[in-house]
Design a protein around this motif. Structure first.
Motif, PDB file in Angstrom:
ATOM      1  N   GLY A 102      -9.956   3.625  -0.947  1.00 42.91           N
ATOM      2  CA  GLY A 102     -10.308   5.040  -0.697  1.00 42.91           C
ATOM      3  C   GLY A 102     -10.751   5.907   0.036  1.00 42.91           C
ATOM      4  N   VAL A 103     -10.012   5.558   1.512  1.00 47.23           N
ATOM      5  CA  VAL A 103      -9.812   6.163   2.714  1.00 47.23           C
ATOM      6  C   VAL A 103      -9.119   7.797   2.875  1.00 47.23           C
ATOM      7  N   MET A 104      -7.892   7.126   2.051  1.00 47.41           N
ATOM      8  CA  MET A 104      -6.894   8.346   1.893  1.00 47.41           C
ATOM      9  C   MET A 104      -7.273   8.987   0.830  1.00 47.41           C
ATOM     10  N   GLU A 105      -7.862   8.390  -0.041  1.00 43.70           N
ATOM     11  CA  GLU A 105      -8.246   9.454  -1.160  1.00 43.70           C
ATOM     12  C   GLU A 105      -9.464  10.746  -1.398  1.00 43.70           C
ATOM     13  N   ARG A 106     -10.299  10.155  -0.220  1.00 46.92           N
ATOM     14  CA  ARG A 106     -11.500  11.301  -0.107  1.00 46.92           C
ATOM     15  C   ARG A 106     -10.682  12.542   1.347  1.00 46.92           C
ATOM     16  N   MET A 107      -9.038  12.129   1.780  1.00 43.32           N
ATOM     17  CA  MET A 107      -8.757  12.929   2.439  1.00 43.32           C
ATOM     18  C   MET A 107      -7.900  13.749   1.932  1.00 43.32           C
ATOM     19  N   GLY A 108      -8.048  13.846   0.173  1.00 40.74           N
ATOM     20  CA  GLY A 108      -6.635  14.404  -0.433  1.00 40.74           C
ATOM     21  C   GLY A 108      -6.045  13.725  -0.181  1.00 40.74           C
ATOM     22  N   LEU A 109      -5.159  12.515   0.184  1.00 36.06           N
ATOM     23  CA  LEU A 109      -3.811  12.164   0.762  1.00 36.06           C
ATOM     24  C   LEU A 109      -3.671  10.494  -0.294  1.00 36.06           C
ATOM     25  N   SER A 110      -3.974  10.507  -1.424  1.00 30.80           N
ATOM     26  CA  SER A 110      -3.906   9.382  -2.463  1.00 30.80           C
ATOM     27  C   SER A 110      -2.209   9.507  -2.457  1.00 30.80           C
ATOM     28  N   TYR A 111      -1.936   8.570  -3.509  1.00 28.80           N
ATOM     29  CA  TYR A 111       0.064   8.804  -3.568  1.00 28.80           C
ATOM     30  C   TYR A 111       0.118  10.222  -4.358  1.00 28.80           C
ATOM     31  N   GLU A 112      -1.364   9.957  -5.743  1.00 26.31           N
ATOM     32  CA  GLU A 112      -1.029  11.035  -6.997  1.00 26.31           C
ATOM     33  C   GLU A 112      -1.083  12.542  -6.105  1.00 26.31           C
ATOM     34  N   ASP A 113      -2.019  12.330  -5.403  1.00 25.98           N
ATOM     35  CA  ASP A 113      -2.392  13.750  -4.052  1.00 25.98           C
ATOM     36  C   ASP A 113      -0.685  14.056  -3.211  1.00 25.98           C
ATOM     37  N   VAL A 114      -0.231  13.063  -3.254  1.00 28.94           N
ATOM     38  CA  VAL A 114       1.188  12.938  -2.038  1.00 28.94           C
ATOM     39  C   VAL A 114       2.311  13.212  -3.615  1.00 28.94           C
ATOM     40  N   LYS A 115       2.058  12.808  -4.327  1.00 30.09           N
ATOM     41  CA  LYS A 115       3.323  13.244  -5.419  1.00 30.09           C
ATOM     42  C   LYS A 115       3.357  14.392  -5.849  1.00 30.09           C
ATOM     43  N   LYS A 116       2.800  14.789  -6.299  1.00 30.78           N
ATOM     44  CA  LYS A 116       2.065  16.528  -6.031  1.00 30.78           C
ATOM     45  C   LYS A 116       2.358  17.007  -4.824  1.00 30.78           C
ATOM     46  N   ILE A 117       2.231  16.994  -4.415  1.00 30.47           N
ATOM     47  CA  ILE A 117       3.319  17.877  -2.900  1.00 30.47           C
ATOM     48  C   ILE A 117       5.288  17.263  -2.407  1.00 30.47           C
ATOM     49  N   ASN A 118       5.819  16.527  -2.389  1.00 29.28           N
ATOM     50  CA  ASN A 118       6.879  15.471  -2.757  1.00 29.28           C
ATOM     51  C   ASN A 118       6.407  14.217  -3.592  1.00 29.28           C
ATOM     52  N   GLU A 119       8.042  14.988  -4.988  1.00 28.80           N
ATOM     53  CA  GLU A 119       7.705  14.071  -5.931  1.00 28.80           C
ATOM     54  C   GLU A 119       8.843  12.637  -5.756  1.00 28.80           C
ATOM     55  N   LYS A 120       8.724  12.473  -4.534  1.00 29.64           N
ATOM     56  CA  LYS A 120      10.268  11.529  -4.175  1.00 29.64           C
ATOM     57  C   LYS A 120       9.873  11.174  -3.266  1.00 29.64           C
ATOM     58  N   ILE A 121       8.753  11.020  -3.058  1.00 33.98           N
ATOM     59  CA  ILE A 121       7.998  10.342  -1.662  1.00 33.98           C
ATOM     60  C   ILE A 121       7.904   8.679  -2.192  1.00 33.98           C
ATOM     61  N   ILE A 122       8.263   7.838  -0.820  1.00 37.58           N
ATOM     62  CA  ILE A 122       7.831   6.546  -0.845  1.00 37.58           C
ATOM     63  C   ILE A 122       6.748   6.525  -0.193  1.00 37.58           C
ATOM     64  N   TYR A 123       5.617   6.113  -1.203  1.00 42.50           N
ATOM     65  CA  TYR A 123       4.748   5.895  -0.421  1.00 42.50           C
ATOM     66  C   TYR A 123       3.756   4.087  -0.537  1.00 42.50           C
ATOM     67  N   ALA A 124       3.970   3.607   0.657  1.00 40.45           N
ATOM     68  CA  ALA A 124       3.513   2.603   1.092  1.00 40.45           C
ATOM     69  C   ALA A 124       2.178   2.210   1.643  1.00 40.45           C
ATOM     70  N   GLU A 125       1.213   1.824   0.744  1.00 37.68           N
ATOM     71  CA  GLU A 125       0.350   0.951   0.976  1.00 37.68           C
ATOM     72  C   GLU A 125      -0.131  -0.664   1.163  1.00 37.68           C
ATOM     73  N   ILE A 126      -1.130  -0.621   2.794  1.00 42.86           N
ATOM     74  CA  ILE A 126      -1.176  -2.351   2.920  1.00 42.86           C
ATOM     75  C   ILE A 126      -2.901  -1.967   3.172  1.00 42.86           C
ATOM     76  N   THR A 127      -3.487  -2.821   1.886  1.00 44.55           N
ATOM     77  CA  THR A 127      -4.504  -3.015   2.342  1.00 44.55           C
ATOM     78  C   THR A 127      -4.966  -4.548   2.863  1.00 44.55           C
ATOM     79  N   GLY A 128      -6.370  -5.705   3.066  1.00 47.96           N
ATOM     80  CA  GLY A 128      -6.774  -6.786   2.909  1.00 47.96           C
ATOM     81  C   GLY A 128      -6.498  -7.504   2.363  1.00 47.96           C
ATOM     82  N   TYR A 129      -7.075  -7.335   0.892  1.00 44.76           N
ATOM     83  CA  TYR A 129      -6.826  -7.735   0.181  1.00 44.76           C
ATOM     84  C   TYR A 129      -7.025  -7.394  -1.122  1.00 44.76           C
ATOM     85  N   GLY A 130      -6.368  -6.181  -1.081  1.00 45.63           N
ATOM     86  CA  GLY A 130      -6.164  -5.197  -2.714  1.00 45.63           C
ATOM     87  C   GLY A 130      -6.903  -4.290  -2.790  1.00 45.63           C
TER      88      GLY A 130
END
Length: 377
Positions: A102-130
């Motif tokens: 939820g943190v990156m989503e609230r900043m407007g930088l979720s994968y879907e947000d970023v993909k609109k800026i750069n559709e070829k981006i590799i977006y790697a996300e690490i959470t604690g428990y999923g």
């Protein structure tokens, strides 16, 4: 030597260890890794000192994880700074972050947000428990993950309390898994032209690390138990483990029990066959433990190696660093700062016979901000 990831740009929104350790390895392999940090404080690991050791204003630990990177400061709540970050995203190949869901989503930088800026981006996300389930918002800290995942029941003897590893093993292995996922996505993008969303969690990495243990437990949940004597691996039979000698310790790996009997000249082992090493594991180990205490490590090693058995002395870091077997690896490298220099380890990978040394230090907070702004102008 041209490094394999030369030209790849990574934006690291990550903090502490798991995400930054992935960035460290990508940088070692030639990627340009730019840490995106808050102007006030930056990556919290800058102030998370190990043994209260500092280099300048930053904790020593920060320098070990973030060498060979750049630092760009941006207040993502500021419109102008956010626009600069979006320009960086347009030029980037990879983004990493390890914030809670939820943190990156609230900043407007979720994968879907970023993909609109750069559709070829590799977006790697690490959470604690999923990102789903009752634990998704729990703090993803290494000791807590080790404890929840069952890993603390692999170390120590069966009568010991749960025992964690003496290092942040889950952060490190998750960082390795992140690098694997990122490299796979980069190869796929080279073939298809499409970016990818790479998801990891510390808990999944901890479970995957124990694949042998879980597979065994799925088959027979009574078979995974630490031995009472010199436990080295709960899945392995006698004599696997570490034993005290007259002047130190010795490690014994997998070996034929009767060959061991001849090497140790231990008549008490005559009663056992190879099929007993699991069922009578603790009984066999107790005999070996009592025998090994009577002579030195070198004495036992000479006998064990004469019989081609897998055994080694147990060294501390000082003893290891003084041995030619360590020195020939060339694992040390000097990192030079303005007023200090520190010795740390190099990337363990060799490419075309070349060891990968980089003496560029971790960046001061915001050190590269103006330079990068000029590049974006």
């Amino acid at each position: 030597m041209g490094l394999p990831l030369q030209g790849v740009v990574v934006l690291e929104f990550s903090q502490y260890l798991s995400g930054p350790s992935a960035g460290l390895r990508l940088a070692d392999l030639g990627a340009r890794v730019i840490k995106i940090e808050r102007p006030e404080g930056g990556d919290p690991s800058r102030k998370l000192a190990i043994k209260n050791l500092w280099i300048g204003d930053d904790a020593l630990n920060f320098h070990t994880i973030n060498r060979n990177k750049e630092s760009f400061t941006a207040n993502l709540k500021d419109k102008d700074d956010f626009e600069l970050v979006k320009k960086l995203i347009q030029k980037a190949d990879v983004i990493t972050h390890n914030f809670r869901p939820g943190v990156m989503e609230r900043m407007g930088l979720s994968y879907e947000d970023v993909k609109k800026i750069n559709e070829k981006i590799i977006y790697a996300e690490i959470t604690g428990y999923g990102k789903e389930g009752p634990w998704s918002m729990k703090p993803g800290q290494d000791l807590l993950i080790q404890s929840i995942s069952g890993l603390t029941y692999t170390t120590g003897n069966s009568d010991d309390d749960p025992m964690p590893f003496g290092l942040s093993v889950i952060d490190s292995i998750c960082g390795i898994h992140a690098v694997q996922g990122i490299l796979a996505a980069l190869i796929s993008r080279q073939k298809t032209g499409k970016g990818a969303y790479v998801e990891l969690s510390l808990l999944e990495s901890a479970i995957a690390l124990q694949f042998e243990l879980f597979t065994t437990w799925f088959l027979d949940n009574n078979s995974v138990k630490r031995s009472k004597v010199s436990n080295g691996n709960p899945l392995l039979g006698a004599p696997y483990g570490i034993y005290e000698t007259k002047d130190g310790y010795i490690a014994l790996a997998m070996m034929n029990i009767q060959t061991l009997r001849r090497a140790l000249e231990c008549a008490e082992l005559d009663q056992f066959h190879q099929g007993d090493v699991f069922q009578k594991r603790d009984e066999i180990k107790a005999i070996i433990r009592d025998v090994l205490k009577h002579h030195t490590t070198d004495h036992w090693l000479s006998l064990l190696h004469k019989h081609h058995l897998w055994a080694a002395e147990v060294k501390d870091w000082k003893q290891l660093s003084q041995h030619e077997g360590y020195k020939v690896l060339g694992m040390e490298q000097e990192i030079r700062l303005q007023d200090h220099s520190i010795i740390t380890t190099r990337c363990p990978i060799r490419i075309d016979g070349e060891k990968l040394y980089v003496n560029k230090p971790a960046p001061a907070l915001g050190k590269d901000t103006e330079k990068i702004k000029n590049e974006l102008a």
